[in-house]
Design a protein around this motif. Structure first.
Motif, PDB file in Angstrom:
ATOM      1  N   HIS A  55     -23.563 -18.597 -11.119  1.00 55.43           N
ATOM      2  CA  HIS A  55     -24.539 -19.656 -10.932  1.00 55.43           C
ATOM      3  C   HIS A  55     -25.675 -19.481 -11.946  1.00 55.43           C
ATOM      4  O   HIS A  55     -26.283 -18.416 -12.013  1.00 55.43           O
ATOM      5  N   PRO A  56     -25.984 -20.480 -12.751  1.00 54.00           N
ATOM      6  CA  PRO A  56     -27.024 -20.311 -13.779  1.00 54.00           C
ATOM      7  C   PRO A  56     -28.418 -20.236 -13.172  1.00 54.00           C
ATOM      8  O   PRO A  56     -28.716 -20.884 -12.172  1.00 54.00           O
ATOM      9  N   ARG A  57     -29.264 -19.409 -13.836  1.00 60.49           N
ATOM     10  CA  ARG A  57     -30.674 -19.327 -13.468  1.00 60.49           C
ATOM     11  C   ARG A  57     -31.508 -20.111 -14.472  1.00 60.49           C
ATOM     12  O   ARG A  57     -31.176 -20.182 -15.654  1.00 60.49           O
ATOM     13  N   CYS A  58     -32.602 -20.640 -14.004  1.00 63.27           N
ATOM     14  CA  CYS A  58     -33.509 -21.395 -14.858  1.00 63.27           C
ATOM     15  C   CYS A  58     -34.302 -20.425 -15.728  1.00 63.27           C
ATOM     16  O   CYS A  58     -34.849 -19.430 -15.235  1.00 63.27           O
ATOM     17  N   ASP A  59     -34.362 -20.688 -17.035  1.00 65.80           N
ATOM     18  CA  ASP A  59     -35.121 -19.842 -17.958  1.00 65.80           C
ATOM     19  C   ASP A  59     -36.621 -20.057 -17.853  1.00 65.80           C
ATOM     20  O   ASP A  59     -37.385 -19.315 -18.470  1.00 65.80           O
ATOM     21  N   VAL A  60     -37.032 -21.050 -17.084  1.00 60.52           N
ATOM     22  CA  VAL A  60     -38.464 -21.321 -16.920  1.00 60.52           C
ATOM     23  C   VAL A  60     -38.989 -20.701 -15.630  1.00 60.52           C
ATOM     24  O   VAL A  60     -39.904 -19.886 -15.632  1.00 60.52           O
ATOM     25  N   CYS A  61     -38.387 -21.068 -14.489  1.00 57.53           N
ATOM     26  CA  CYS A  61     -38.872 -20.562 -13.201  1.00 57.53           C
ATOM     27  C   CYS A  61     -38.098 -19.349 -12.717  1.00 57.53           C
ATOM     28  O   CYS A  61     -38.469 -18.750 -11.701  1.00 57.53           O
ATOM     29  N   LYS A  62     -36.980 -18.983 -13.392  1.00 58.37           N
ATOM     30  CA  LYS A  62     -36.167 -17.807 -13.081  1.00 58.37           C
ATOM     31  C   LYS A  62     -35.421 -17.924 -11.748  1.00 58.37           C
ATOM     32  O   LYS A  62     -34.848 -16.932 -11.281  1.00 58.37           O
ATOM     33  N   SER A 113     -43.881 -26.237 -32.174  1.00 55.90           N
ATOM     34  CA  SER A 113     -43.139 -25.807 -33.360  1.00 55.90           C
ATOM     35  C   SER A 113     -41.657 -25.611 -33.043  1.00 55.90           C
ATOM     36  O   SER A 113     -40.801 -26.296 -33.582  1.00 55.90           O
ATOM     37  N   CYS A 114     -41.341 -24.659 -32.159  1.00 46.24           N
ATOM     38  CA  CYS A 114     -39.935 -24.345 -31.877  1.00 46.24           C
ATOM     39  C   CYS A 114     -39.355 -25.204 -30.761  1.00 46.24           C
ATOM     40  O   CYS A 114     -38.141 -25.163 -30.522  1.00 46.24           O
ATOM     41  N   GLU A 115     -40.192 -25.951 -30.020  1.00 45.15           N
ATOM     42  CA  GLU A 115     -39.774 -26.883 -28.972  1.00 45.15           C
ATOM     43  C   GLU A 115     -39.160 -26.194 -27.767  1.00 45.15           C
ATOM     44  O   GLU A 115     -38.475 -26.832 -26.954  1.00 45.15           O
ATOM     45  N   ARG A 116     -39.370 -24.889 -27.617  1.00 43.44           N
ATOM     46  CA  ARG A 116     -38.831 -24.196 -26.448  1.00 43.44           C
ATOM     47  C   ARG A 116     -39.756 -24.373 -25.254  1.00 43.44           C
ATOM     48  O   ARG A 116     -40.970 -24.453 -25.386  1.00 43.44           O
ATOM     49  N   MET A 117     -39.139 -24.406 -24.057  1.00 41.37           N
ATOM     50  CA  MET A 117     -39.895 -24.296 -22.823  1.00 41.37           C
ATOM     51  C   MET A 117     -40.022 -22.814 -22.489  1.00 41.37           C
ATOM     52  O   MET A 117     -39.014 -22.120 -22.291  1.00 41.37           O
ATOM     53  N   GLU A 118     -41.228 -22.335 -22.452  1.00 43.49           N
ATOM     54  CA  GLU A 118     -41.448 -20.926 -22.173  1.00 43.49           C
ATOM     55  C   GLU A 118     -41.507 -20.686 -20.661  1.00 43.49           C
ATOM     56  O   GLU A 118     -41.780 -21.609 -19.892  1.00 43.49           O
ATOM     57  N   PRO A 119     -41.237 -19.448 -20.206  1.00 43.45           N
ATOM     58  CA  PRO A 119     -41.362 -19.131 -18.775  1.00 43.45           C
ATOM     59  C   PRO A 119     -42.764 -19.447 -18.249  1.00 43.45           C
ATOM     60  O   PRO A 119     -43.731 -19.533 -19.012  1.00 43.45           O
ATOM     61  N   ARG A 120     -42.848 -19.582 -16.955  1.00 48.13           N
ATOM     62  CA  ARG A 120     -44.102 -20.011 -16.326  1.00 48.13           C
ATOM     63  C   ARG A 120     -45.269 -19.078 -16.656  1.00 48.13           C
ATOM     64  O   ARG A 120     -46.400 -19.517 -16.787  1.00 48.13           O
ATOM     65  N   ASP A 121     -44.998 -17.795 -16.771  1.00 51.31           N
ATOM     66  CA  ASP A 121     -46.083 -16.841 -16.993  1.00 51.31           C
ATOM     67  C   ASP A 121     -46.373 -16.617 -18.479  1.00 51.31           C
ATOM     68  O   ASP A 121     -47.183 -15.756 -18.829  1.00 51.31           O
ATOM     69  N   ALA A 122     -45.713 -17.366 -19.375  1.00 54.04           N
ATOM     70  CA  ALA A 122     -45.928 -17.177 -20.815  1.00 54.04           C
ATOM     71  C   ALA A 122     -47.274 -17.764 -21.224  1.00 54.04           C
ATOM     72  O   ALA A 122     -47.777 -18.721 -20.626  1.00 54.04           O
ATOM     73  N   LYS A 123     -47.865 -17.203 -22.287  1.00 48.95           N
ATOM     74  CA  LYS A 123     -49.153 -17.665 -22.798  1.00 48.95           C
ATOM     75  C   LYS A 123     -48.931 -18.530 -24.033  1.00 48.95           C
ATOM     76  O   LYS A 123     -48.036 -18.255 -24.838  1.00 48.95           O
ATOM     77  N   TYR A 124     -49.761 -19.539 -24.194  1.00 47.81           N
ATOM     78  CA  TYR A 124     -49.726 -20.442 -25.341  1.00 47.81           C
ATOM     79  C   TYR A 124     -51.104 -20.459 -25.990  1.00 47.81           C
ATOM     80  O   TYR A 124     -52.122 -20.250 -25.324  1.00 47.81           O
ATOM     81  N   LEU A 125     -51.110 -20.747 -27.303  1.00 47.76           N
ATOM     82  CA  LEU A 125     -52.364 -21.048 -27.976  1.00 47.76           C
ATOM     83  C   LEU A 125     -52.585 -22.550 -27.874  1.00 47.76           C
ATOM     84  O   LEU A 125     -51.750 -23.349 -28.311  1.00 47.76           O
ATOM     85  N   LEU A 126     -53.703 -22.930 -27.291  1.00 47.25           N
ATOM     86  CA  LEU A 126     -54.021 -24.344 -27.136  1.00 47.25           C
ATOM     87  C   LEU A 126     -54.849 -24.798 -28.336  1.00 47.25           C
ATOM     88  O   LEU A 126     -55.990 -24.382 -28.517  1.00 47.25           O
ATOM     89  N   LEU A 127     -54.231 -25.642 -29.190  1.00 43.09           N
ATOM     90  CA  LEU A 127     -54.938 -26.180 -30.349  1.00 43.09           C
ATOM     91  C   LEU A 127     -55.871 -27.302 -29.900  1.00 43.09           C
ATOM     92  O   LEU A 127     -55.667 -27.920 -28.842  1.00 43.09           O
ATOM     93  N   ASP A 128     -56.892 -27.571 -30.714  1.00 47.69           N
ATOM     94  CA  ASP A 128     -57.912 -28.523 -30.277  1.00 47.69           C
ATOM     95  C   ASP A 128     -57.418 -29.962 -30.267  1.00 47.69           C
ATOM     96  O   ASP A 128     -58.089 -30.854 -29.724  1.00 47.69           O
ATOM     97  N   ASP A 129     -56.261 -30.244 -30.869  1.00 47.22           N
ATOM     98  CA  ASP A 129     -55.733 -31.609 -30.822  1.00 47.22           C
ATOM     99  C   ASP A 129     -54.712 -31.786 -29.694  1.00 47.22           C
ATOM    100  O   ASP A 129     -53.972 -32.763 -29.655  1.00 47.22           O
ATOM    101  N   GLY A 130     -54.645 -30.790 -28.774  1.00 46.29           N
ATOM    102  CA  GLY A 130     -53.785 -30.917 -27.604  1.00 46.29           C
ATOM    103  C   GLY A 130     -52.437 -30.253 -27.738  1.00 46.29           C
ATOM    104  O   GLY A 130     -51.721 -30.103 -26.733  1.00 46.29           O
ATOM    105  N   ARG A 131     -52.065 -29.856 -28.935  1.00 49.64           N
ATOM    106  CA  ARG A 131     -50.771 -29.189 -29.108  1.00 49.64           C
ATOM    107  C   ARG A 131     -50.832 -27.760 -28.562  1.00 49.64           C
ATOM    108  O   ARG A 131     -51.883 -27.121 -28.563  1.00 49.64           O
ATOM    109  N   LYS A 132     -49.657 -27.247 -28.141  1.00 54.13           N
ATOM    110  CA  LYS A 132     -49.545 -25.872 -27.654  1.00 54.13           C
ATOM    111  C   LYS A 132     -48.563 -25.123 -28.547  1.00 54.13           C
ATOM    112  O   LYS A 132     -47.464 -25.616 -28.833  1.00 54.13           O
ATOM    113  N   LEU A 133     -48.972 -23.921 -28.947  1.00 57.82           N
ATOM    114  CA  LEU A 133     -48.186 -23.105 -29.876  1.00 57.82           C
ATOM    115  C   LEU A 133     -47.857 -21.785 -29.192  1.00 57.82           C
ATOM    116  O   LEU A 133     -48.754 -21.082 -28.713  1.00 57.82           O
TER     117      LEU A 133
END
Length: 558
Positions: free
Chosen positions: A246-253, A290-310
């Protein structure tokens, strides 16, 4: 001999003579010679007695000397014997000491051997105690299992009396037949291949089994549940099958839930092969710009001032200001020179925010834009553009602060006024955008006619794809990741290492492959179909012949 000399001196009949002259016949005696005949008989006896006494005394003295000499010799011999005896005794003493030392070593060795034997015996005793405990635990476990089997058998018999036929299996599940008691006939266990005999057995999967032989293919423990799962004709516990297949979700695990039809439905990224619940596309789960991946819930992003997340991995090689991008811009120019496509005019290159790029795009009369988001633009109109002049800092919560911008007035001196690129993207993506926009500029400088979007955007994507290839495979480009990290930095020179040649990380190589995949799998007619047609022509005829054909006909050669 004193008395003999006295006797001679006292004799008046012995005359003294005087020697004169020489030896030999010339000797002359002056006195008268005396004769023995003149002596009396008594005197003769005295003389004889004196001579005898003299001889006797002489023999006595000689014997005494011999005795003294013999005594001295004996003393020397005794001293020598004593010395030999002392040496012998010393040697014997040394041998005794040596034997005592050997005896001591032997005693120590025997004591050590005895100690080791005692330890070995103690270890054997502990092992016996451990095995006895294991055996006792096993007996208790078997007794407990036997009790459970008896209870299960009783329940099965009770259910068999009240229920009808057992439920049918679905696609991945089967059901155990109820255990039977004392079956008739000769039965062979499908697991251990031995005769079952008179006792409990299971009938399933087209055979009969000892209850302990029917085991899960994953955990190897007996399957005692009424319902079990099948995969590749192998039985599994329901829980083991779920963990394995059974597959697990890579976002919520969590396990990806089934839909209303009872089927497992999930989304998967075409390149990164991420699996995630469909609900995450609607619940605001962020994607990296940039890479268009959905990161896990606890992952950190850099929030750019134009709304993008890196994401932080893309942040490692990101380029944040115009000054930092200049070395990369020079490398793209050298890449074009290596293709004999040198641009004679110097074109300003500016890194801008998303809002500035959109405003510039609205003021541009010509050009084709890749919606929904434009990351680069080749301008031909005079405009005033807001550019990022210094790398921003990263504050608390991974948010960009202290963004320094300044207006830049574009003056039309040639067909192209500037090349604009969106800031905050990884080095490889920024470079591919620059290579694409520089091809637009080259086409305008070389007097190419107004081309269709498929041809112009297609050939520009071909050059971007070629530059990525050169960076990833030929080793001509730099391989170094940016020295910038999640820590704040206000100095542009601190992150200019992103354009220096060095070793590229494994993730950046994978990221470059993703950007190539984006170009190759683009579904739009201008950027996707145009690239595939242009790349096929370039591989078949070469870049120069393809460009010449475009210049003459405005289309790709076939």
């Amino acid at each position: 001999m004193g008395w003999f000399r006295k006797l001679l001196k006292g004799s008046d009949h012995i005359s003294r003579g005087q020697y004169q002259g020489k030896y030999g016949e010339d000797r002359i005696w002056d006195n008268h010679r005396s004769s023995m005949d003149d002596l009396t008989d008594i005197e003769k006896e005295d003389i004889d007695r004196a001579i005898a006494l003299s001889l006797s005394e002489e023999d006595h003295l000689k014997g005494k000397k011999v005795v003294e000499d013999d005594s001295q010799s004996e003393d020397d011999e005794l001293c020598k014997i004593d010395d030999e005896e002392d040496e012998y005794l010393a040697k014997i003493q040394q041998e005794d000491e040596y034997l005592a030392k050997i005896q001591q070593q032997e005693d120590e060795r025997l004591a050590k051997v005895q100690q080791e034997e005692d330890e070995h015996i103690a270890k054997i005793q502990r092992e016996d105690e451990r095995l006895a405990k294991i055996q006792q635990d096993e007996v208790e476990r078997l007794a407990k299992a036997q009790l459970e089997e008896d209870e299960q058998l009783a329940r099965a018999i009770q259910e068999s009396l009240t229920l009808g036929s057992p439920p049918q299996s679905d696609n991945d599940s089967s059901f155990l037949s109820y255990p039977h008691l004392f079956p008739p006939g000769h039965r062979i266990c499908a697991g251990c291949k031995t005769e079952i005999g008179q006792g409990r057995f299971l009938s399933c999967m087209g055979g009969v089994w000892h209850p302990e032989c029917f085991c899960c293919h994953s955990c190897r423990l007996p399957i005692t549940d009424y319902e079990f799962s099948m995969s590749s004709n192998r039985p599994y516990h329901k829980s083991c099958y779920r963990e394995k297949h059974h597959p697990r979700c890579d976002v919520c695990k969590n396990f990806i839930p089934t839909n209303s039809s009872g089927l497992i439905e999930y989304r998967a990224h075409p390149f990164w092969l991420q699996k995630y619940c469909p609900s995450h596309e609607l619940d605001g789960t962020p994607r990296c710009c940039s890479c268009e991946r959905m990161e896990p819930r606890d992952a950190k992003y850099l929030l750019l001032d134009d709304g993008r997340k890196l994401c932080l991995e893309c942040l490692d090689s990101s380029i944040m200001d115009t000054h930092e991008c200049q070395p990369l811009y020079l490398e793209i120019q050298e890449f074009y020179e290596g293709l004999n496509m040198k641009l004679e005019q110097q074109i300003p290159m500016l890194l801008v925010e998303r809002q500035a790029l959109n405003e510039a795009m609205e003021g541009e009369k010509n050009g084709h834009h890749h919606l929904p988001e434009t990351r680069g633009l080749c301008l031909s109109e005079e405009q005033t553009v807001t550019t990022i002049s210094r790398r921003p800092k990263i504050g608390a919560g991974y948010q960009v602060i202290d963004m320094i911008t300044e207006p830049y007035k574009l003056i039309r001196r040639c067909e192209v006024t500037a090349i604009l690129v969106l800031y905050g993207l990884p080095r490889l993506l920024t470079g591919s955008i620059l290579a694409h926009e520089m091809m637009h500029a080259w086409l305008r400088f070389k007097g190419y006619p107004n081309l269709s979007p498929e041809v112009e955007e297609g050939i520009c994507q071909v050059l971007a794809h070629m530059w990525l290839d050169s960076e990833l495979y030929t080793g001509s480009g730099n391989g170094g990741a940016s020295s910038s990290s999640s820590s704040s930095s206000s100095s542009p020179s601190s992150s200019s290492a992103s354009s220096k040649k060095g070793k590229r990380s494994d993730f950046e190589k994978k990221l470059g492959e993703f950007f190539k995949h984006q170009i190759e799998s683009d579904t739009s007619s201008a950027y996707g179909d145009g690239f595939r047609s242009g790349n096929q022509a370039m591989l078949k005829y070469g870049l120069k012949s393809t460009l010449d054909h475009i210049h003459m006909t405005g289309s790709f050669p076939y």
